[in-house]
Enzyme design. Structure first.
Site, PDB file in Angstrom:
ATOM      1  N   GLY A 271      31.620  48.103  43.243  1.00 21.19           N
ATOM      2  CA  GLY A 271      32.510  47.444  44.137  1.00 21.19           C
ATOM      3  C   GLY A 271      34.019  47.918  43.793  1.00 21.19           C
ATOM      4  O   GLY A 271      35.006  47.411  44.219  1.00 21.19           O
ATOM      5  N   GLN A 272      33.969  48.677  42.742  1.00 18.62           N
ATOM      6  CA  GLN A 272      35.484  49.108  42.084  1.00 18.62           C
ATOM      7  C   GLN A 272      35.851  50.047  43.165  1.00 18.62           C
ATOM      8  O   GLN A 272      35.503  50.970  43.734  1.00 18.62           O
ATOM      9  CB  GLN A 272      35.320  49.795  40.841  1.00 18.62           C
ATOM     10  CG  GLN A 272      36.766  50.243  40.352  1.00 18.62           C
ATOM     11  CD  GLN A 272      36.521  50.560  38.900  1.00 18.62           C
ATOM     12  OE1 GLN A 272      35.623  51.098  38.443  1.00 18.62           O
ATOM     13  NE2 GLN A 272      37.937  50.905  38.167  1.00 18.62           N
TER      14      GLN A 272
ATOM     15  N   HIS B 267      40.735  46.726  35.564  1.00 20.84           N
ATOM     16  CA  HIS B 267      41.283  45.376  36.023  1.00 20.84           C
ATOM     17  C   HIS B 267      40.322  44.363  35.795  1.00 20.84           C
ATOM     18  O   HIS B 267      39.004  44.694  36.209  1.00 20.84           O
ATOM     19  CB  HIS B 267      41.951  45.591  37.272  1.00 20.84           C
ATOM     20  CG  HIS B 267      41.265  46.069  38.328  1.00 20.84           C
ATOM     21  ND1 HIS B 267      41.068  47.271  38.637  1.00 20.84           N
ATOM     22  CD2 HIS B 267      40.401  45.472  39.431  1.00 20.84           C
ATOM     23  CE1 HIS B 267      40.182  47.585  39.605  1.00 20.84           C
ATOM     24  NE2 HIS B 267      39.822  46.276  40.325  1.00 20.84           N
ATOM     25  N   LEU B 268      40.765  43.341  35.556  1.00 19.29           N
ATOM     26  CA  LEU B 268      40.064  42.134  35.434  1.00 19.29           C
ATOM     27  C   LEU B 268      40.616  41.209  36.624  1.00 19.29           C
ATOM     28  O   LEU B 268      41.746  41.154  36.858  1.00 19.29           O
ATOM     29  CB  LEU B 268      40.669  41.328  34.107  1.00 19.29           C
ATOM     30  CG  LEU B 268      39.672  41.122  33.012  1.00 19.29           C
ATOM     31  CD1 LEU B 268      40.296  40.217  32.087  1.00 19.29           C
ATOM     32  CD2 LEU B 268      38.043  40.899  33.190  1.00 19.29           C
TER      33      LEU B 268
HETATM   34  P1  AMP Z   1      38.198  46.427  42.956  1.00 21.09           P
HETATM   35  O1  AMP Z   1      37.579  46.516  44.035  1.00 21.09           O
HETATM   36  O2  AMP Z   1      37.564  45.851  41.584  1.00 21.09           O
HETATM   37  O3  AMP Z   1      38.695  47.898  42.345  1.00 21.09           O
HETATM   38  O4  AMP Z   1      39.698  45.719  43.197  1.00 21.09           O
HETATM   39  C1  AMP Z   1      40.766  46.239  43.472  1.00 21.09           C
HETATM   40  C2  AMP Z   1      41.649  45.037  43.935  1.00 21.09           C
HETATM   41  O5  AMP Z   1      42.923  45.333  44.185  1.00 21.09           O
HETATM   42  C3  AMP Z   1      41.297  44.523  45.462  1.00 21.09           C
HETATM   43  O6  AMP Z   1      40.891  43.311  45.227  1.00 21.09           O
HETATM   44  C4  AMP Z   1      42.297  44.742  46.150  1.00 21.09           C
HETATM   45  O7  AMP Z   1      42.695  43.787  47.067  1.00 21.09           O
HETATM   46  C5  AMP Z   1      43.577  44.841  45.197  1.00 21.09           C
HETATM   47  N1  AMP Z   1      44.789  45.667  45.449  1.00 21.09           N
HETATM   48  C6  AMP Z   1      44.672  46.742  46.030  1.00 21.09           C
HETATM   49  N2  AMP Z   1      46.129  47.112  46.318  1.00 21.09           N
HETATM   50  C7  AMP Z   1      46.918  46.033  45.630  1.00 21.09           C
HETATM   51  C8  AMP Z   1      48.223  46.080  45.786  1.00 21.09           C
HETATM   52  N3  AMP Z   1      49.283  46.887  46.010  1.00 21.09           N
HETATM   53  N4  AMP Z   1      48.775  44.768  45.190  1.00 21.09           N
HETATM   54  C9  AMP Z   1      47.853  43.908  44.640  1.00 21.09           C
HETATM   55  N5  AMP Z   1      46.200  44.011  44.814  1.00 21.09           N
HETATM   56  C10 AMP Z   1      46.011  45.266  45.291  1.00 21.09           C
END
Ligand code: AMP
Length: 113
Positions: free
Chosen positions: A92-93, A99-100
């Site tokens: 799901g990344q 990131h955590l």
């Molecule tokens: P993942 O799916 O584990 O890679 O998580 C990525 C996360 O980043 C998701 O929960 C998105 O909602 C979040 N995200 C993407 N762009 C931004 C942004 N500009 N500011 C804050 N969160 C973000």
């Protein structure tokens, strides 16, 4: 690794709701929250995913975990919270800057989907 949206947030090129920052890590609210509290904690070092971390990253990853604890406490998550780190596309990344996810403020079911 190539630049990501989180790199732009670290360099303050795009806005984010930052809740914690020091020399090594940054924490900011997720733009698409999956729980009442949903904060992302990231190392400033651009590591794409946990699989790319090395022994050199021992200190920064330990620091990230301890600061996640601090951020959770400061967000008032006294009744438990979940830390999630998606590693790779099938997990799901979507953003390839390690990131955590810090999630809390509602009951969280198990197992995750
Ligand atoms: P993942 O799916 O584990 O890679 O998580 C990525 C996360 O980043 C998701 O929960 C998105 O909602 C979040 N995200 C993407 N762009 C931004 C942004 N500009 N500011 C804050 N969160 C973000």
């Amino acid at each position: 690794m190539s630049d990501t949206i989180f790199g732009k947030i670290i360099r303050k090129e795009i806005p984010a709701d930052i809740v914690y920052e020091d020399d090594l890590v940054l924490a900011f609210k997720d733009v698409n929250p999956q729980a009442p509290t949903h904060i992302l904690a990231i190392p400033k070092k651009p590591i794409a995913k946990l699989d790319d971390a090395t022994d050199e990253d021992l200190a920064v990853l330990g620091h990230l975990l301890l600061k996640a604890k601090q951020v959770a406490a400061e967000a008032g998550l006294t009744d438990g919270y979940r830390l999630v780190m998606n590693n790779g596309e099938s997990a799901g990344q979507t953003v390839f800057h390690l990131h955590l996810h810090i999630l809390g403020g509602r009951p969280l079911s198990w197992p995750p989907g």
